[in-house]
Motif scaffolding. Sequence first.
Motif: not given
Length: 402
Positions: A50-53, A57-60, A76-80, A92-95
């Motif tokens: 679980g993260v916030r802004s 989280l890089s592909a690596e 609100i967003g998913t820029d991480q 699976a990513v949820f926001n």
Amino acid sequence: MPTGRALLLEGIHTDADAALEAAGLEVTHENGALTKDALDAAMAGVTVLGVRSKSRLSAELLDRHPNLLAVGCFCIGTDQLDLRDAARRGLAVFNAPFSNTRSVAELTIAEIVALHRRLGDRSRELHDGIWRKTAAGAHEVRGRTLGIIGYGHIGSQVSVLAEAFGMQVIYHDVASKLAIGNARPVESLARLLAESDVVTVHVPDEPSTRNMIGTSELGQMRPGAMLINNARGSVVDLDAVAEALRDGHLGGAAVDVYPTEPSRNDDPFSTPLAGLPNVILTPHIGGSTEEAQAAIARDAASKLARYLVEGSTRSSASVPEVDLPSPRPDRHRILHFHRNVPGVLGRMHTLLAEIDANIAAEYLQSDPEVSYVILDVESDSVEEVAERMRSIPETIRMRTLS
Ligand code: NAI
């Protein structure tokens, strides 16, 4: 019941814990974001992150943690992270995009009243030791007309609250929206601008909404009318607003969002509206309340829990949305992400038929690259079923629930 660990970073509200624990996870919290190396180390054995802004989280990083099942963006967003990359991994990513709706609506109502009473100016004067008691330019909001541009989650909540204050509400939306209470849709933006005493904008940032309020639109507003933008900074041309305030056509403005915003507290900030009369400026705090944080925690955590326990990807930001009723105890549920190429589902059916496994329920959805299917299977050997599913070369990720 799955078991595993959830690591929640950046001070995520503890209202998230109950749903995750009920899904069989042991929940650990960290107050801040972690550095790249610390995050890498902390993610060992983690099933749900679980993260916030502030986290990235890089592909690596994700390559190094293939057992991570899901990411919760508790905001609100998913820029991480890159959502396409997540989909290709079957991650699976949820926001929680709408959990702060009420907070924005309440701020908007507060500003409607504050602008009508010129509270910003009166307060600033007293802070400066100036006593200026006057009724000039101060109004009740009762009976005045509020124009809402964008009648979605926030706009429609503002509509309800404004009517409770005795305002007449009109709205304009590009989509057909059911009017709530006594609110009235108007067919054009021009009509809304011409009829409103105060206009509030609640549209998304899209090419069609960029600078949708500029010099021409401000000119169509009633003399002395007021403008509120708590949506996105790209939607309103602030130079044009400053000009309309200076020449007195606009009676006031409240702005929470800006074309460019500082990334950190205490960074320098400037706006053409600074110092102008009857202007309320806030630093993008429309959705920032403790109640919204708690609501975000509950919303994102419940989506993660449903994914873990039932495989539901409903309202996932990354992978195709699939939702089947809870699995029956006498069936095995197969959750299978695979590359979206012809023939995969047919091959699954053949492989299962060969071992006399009966498919009792099935639901597949695809995006252009990735497919996700939930299968409820009746079979004596879930291991054999799983082995066959895994043998399909297009498989990205597979999980069973028994
Ligand atoms: P929503 O998606 O529920 O509603 C947006 C509405 O705008 C939809 O009904 C859509 O049909 C309509 N719309 C789109 N283009 C339009 C146009 N050109 N003219 C008229 N209507 C148009 O979105 P929601 O949740 O109500 O959010 C509204 C805005 O508030 C978004 O920009 C969002 O980013 C922003 N927001 C700001 C926050 C803050 O902290 N200040 C917090 C949360 C959201």
